[in-house]
Scaffold this motif. Structure first.
Motif, PDB file in Angstrom:
ATOM      1  N   PRO A   1      -0.649  -3.720  -4.303  1.00 19.45           N
ATOM      2  CA  PRO A   1      -1.742  -4.544  -3.788  1.00 19.45           C
ATOM      3  C   PRO A   1      -1.848  -5.853  -4.573  1.00 19.45           C
ATOM      4  O   PRO A   1      -1.587  -5.892  -5.779  1.00 19.45           O
ATOM      5  CB  PRO A   1      -2.976  -3.666  -4.013  1.00 19.45           C
ATOM      6  CG  PRO A   1      -2.453  -2.268  -4.067  1.00 19.45           C
ATOM      7  CD  PRO A   1      -1.108  -2.379  -4.702  1.00 19.45           C
TER       8      PRO A   1
ATOM      9  N   ARG B   1       0.863  -1.174   0.000  1.00 21.71           N
ATOM     10  CA  ARG B   1       0.000   0.000   0.000  1.00 21.71           C
ATOM     11  C   ARG B   1       0.907   1.234   0.000  1.00 21.71           C
ATOM     12  O   ARG B   1       2.100   1.135   0.263  1.00 21.71           O
ATOM     13  CB  ARG B   1      -0.907   0.012   1.233  1.00 21.71           C
ATOM     14  CG  ARG B   1      -1.869  -1.159   1.361  1.00 21.71           C
ATOM     15  CD  ARG B   1      -2.935  -1.140   0.254  1.00 21.71           C
ATOM     16  NE  ARG B   1      -3.939  -2.183   0.462  1.00 21.71           N
ATOM     17  CZ  ARG B   1      -3.825  -3.443   0.083  1.00 21.71           C
ATOM     18  NH1 ARG B   1      -2.716  -3.826  -0.537  1.00 21.71           N
ATOM     19  NH2 ARG B   1      -4.781  -4.319   0.301  1.00 21.71           N
TER      20      ARG B   1
ATOM     21  N   PRO C   1      -2.057   0.617   7.177  1.00 23.93           N
ATOM     22  CA  PRO C   1      -2.544   0.320   5.822  1.00 23.93           C
ATOM     23  C   PRO C   1      -3.658  -0.721   5.757  1.00 23.93           C
ATOM     24  O   PRO C   1      -4.446  -0.713   4.817  1.00 23.93           O
ATOM     25  CB  PRO C   1      -1.290  -0.173   5.097  1.00 23.93           C
ATOM     26  CG  PRO C   1      -0.353  -0.599   6.177  1.00 23.93           C
ATOM     27  CD  PRO C   1      -0.620   0.315   7.329  1.00 23.93           C
TER      28      PRO C   1
END
Length: 561
Positions: free
Chosen positions: A113, A88, A437
């Protein structure tokens, strides 16, 4: 600094160099040689290396970084480099801060991701391009990437010069993954694909045929891809599934955050609840089979890398890397080969072997000083006298202080986000973006704030957050989903259902949102609503990550079955 009269295991070859001096200046190794030929610079800090062993800092090539607070834990255990496999923007920020010396932690390499799939090849290529533009080092794929999309992904990853790693997607299968140059993030992935004649996700269909190991080994060797066995992770899965109470006695678990440890407890542990007694022989067989694959791959020269999947599945940051080394050797690999998998091989994979992975002049001073010989017993990597990262020396007292302070730092994290949620939603959104995150501590804070609120008040709290900032990461689908699971872990199934319902209403096109609602209904014993939720998940997103499970649930629980 100068580490004096130390035994050096440089890892550029299988040699042991006794009575050496290693000089470090400006964060790099400036001299290595015998005590009678290397002069210690005047004024240098001397570190006594007598009866000690110096090796390069270790690499964990499969982690999931949850918080900044955990980063020093890796370093305290001699892990000076990590490869984060679900990135992230926060991870890019931490990577920069570590490199600049503003944050104590290991060198960070990270994928973007996880890529679960795309409806079109164009969307898939865009996902790769977005990862490259953002500055990620690698691209990771998951099980569900379709066969017709996969080649476009692989081609674009190589075009953008990203590292390519992940699970073996079930559609493309083993051969296509290897031919595409995709490194493999778990040894168990081969059992689900190459050793499964049906090519599905049903473990019962796997055939542990040892006669096929040479064929697979040759395929992997020829492809040139790297493999991260994460064998300690699978061992922990078996341990959690078969004896969760014994697993929870593992000493290193005390270094997990309270909210992570809560998710490993009986009743909510995904493995102790997900596997039944009838499954035990099968998963134990898989563990032993994977060990045989490690030995076969190593003997053939397949480049193996140590990785642990830490932290939220059971493995503990830093500590689990030593468990992985132990498991390598238990699988028949020599201690030197195991250390190669934790030093020079991942340095080569990460395209920085000119900077790290061995003890040589010009290399970055990421070093691990041990009190006992690691080639005599691989478990001696746990006997740490000191760690150097980016040329910063951490002696045993500093390492102890890091470990002692950890739980207090977790508490400070929780206090900070709790305050921001109550007093300053904009600051809370910044906290989530830069420090949390995966919204783990934020979800814990929301539960803390709403512990005594009714379900209606909880929904009102979420509505208020959305009204103040519709784009806030706190009310993003993933955040709310994480919140629902915190209530699941706390045994409050009713509130978890309310939260998951809120998420499906807010994100009606998300298969994952409906899937989580279905899971909560299952825990509540409400099969009919669970069935409806899984059907909705498949309707709005037929190929979402847990689609195969949902299809099986619908098949088994539909009326008349």
């Amino acid at each position: 600094m100068a580490i004096t009269d130390v035994t050096v295991i440089p890892m550029n070859s299988e040699v042991v160099l006794r009575h050496q001096v290693v000089v470090v200046a400006g964060g790099k190794i400036t001299a290595v040689g015998p005590v009678d030929s290397v002069k210690v610079p005047k004024g240098a800090r001397r570190i006594d290396g007598r009866r000690k062993y110096l090796i390069p800092g270790l690499t964990d090539a499969h982690v999931h970084l949850l918080s900044k607070t955990e980063l020093p834990l890796y370093v305290a255990e001699g892990v000076t480099t990590v490869f984060n496999l679900d990135g992230r923007p926060a991870h890019l920020l931490w990577k920069k801060q570590v490199a600049e010396g503003k944050l104590l932690g290991p060198n960070i390499f990270t994928t973007g991701p996880i890529f679960f799939g795309a409806k079109t090849k164009e969307d898939a290529v865009k996902a790769v391009d977005d990862a490259a533009t953002a500055g990620y080092d690698a691209f990771k794929i998951y099980n569900s990437v379709a066969k017709d999309v996969y080649p476009a992904v692989a081609a674009e990853v190589h075009k953008k010069h990203l590292l390519f790693i992940g699970h073996i997607a079930r559609g493309p299968g083993t051969e296509m993954a290897l031919n595409s140059g995709q490194s493999i993030a778990h040894m168990e992935e081969f059992t689900y694909t190459f050793f499964n004649p049906k090519g599905n996700d049903d473990d019962h269909d796997i055939v542990y045929d040892e006669s096929k190991i040479p064929q697979l080994t040759n395929m992997v060797k020829t492809s040139g891809v790297y493999v991260v066995p994460t064998i300690d992770t699978y061992r922990d899965i078996v341990h959690q599934a078969t004896d969760i109470n014994d697993f929870l006695k593992t000493p290193a678990l005390k270094y997990l955050s309270p909210w992570t440890l809560a998710g490993l407890q009986p009743g909510v542990n995904r493995y102790s609840t997900g596997f039944k007694a009838a499954d035990y022989d099968r998963i134990r067989t898989s563990l032993q089979f994977q060990r045989k694959l490690i030995k076969a791959f190593e003997d053939a020269g397949v480049p193996l890398m140590t990785g642990t999947d830490s932290t939220d599945l059971g493995p503990v940051s830093g500590f689990s890397l030593h468990e992985e080394l132990h498991e390598f050797v238990a699988s028949g690999v020599t201690p030197f080969q195991a250390l190669q998998a934790a030093t020079v091989i991942p340095a080569t994979y990460l395209r920085r072997v000119d900077q790290s992975g061995t003890i040589e002049v010009g290399k970055v001073a990421d070093l691990l000083l041990l009190n006992a010989h690691p080639l005599a017993n691989i478990d001696n990597t746990r006997n740490i006298a000191g760690v150097m990262v980016h040329g910063q020396w951490l002696d045993s007292a500093k390492i102890k202080s890091i470990l002692v302070a950890l739980q207090a730092n977790y508490a400070l994290d929780l206090a900070e986000i709790t305050h921001d949620l109550r007093e300053d939603p904009q600051a809370a959104a910044t906290y989530v973006r830069d420090k949390d995150p995966f919204r783990r501590v934020t979800s814990e804070a929301v539960v803390h704030i709403c512990a005594k609120k009714s379900a209606a008040e909880l929904m009102s709290f979420l509505d208020d957050l959305r009204a103040k900032d519709p784009t806030s990461p706190i009310i993003a689908e993933q955040s709310v989903n994480q919140l629902g699971y915190v209530f699941v872990r706390r045994g409050d199934t009713s509130k978890s259902i309310d939260v998951f319902k809120w998420n499906t209403q807010s994100y009606p096109a998300s298969g994952n949102a409906f899937d989580s609602l279905g899971e909560a209904y299952v825990k509540a014993g409400d099969t009919m609503n669970a069935l409806a939720s899984y059907r909705s998940a498949l309707q709005v997103e037929p190929k979402y990550p847990n689609a195969e499970f949902a299809k099986q649930f619908v098949k088994e629980h539909s009326p008349g079955k």
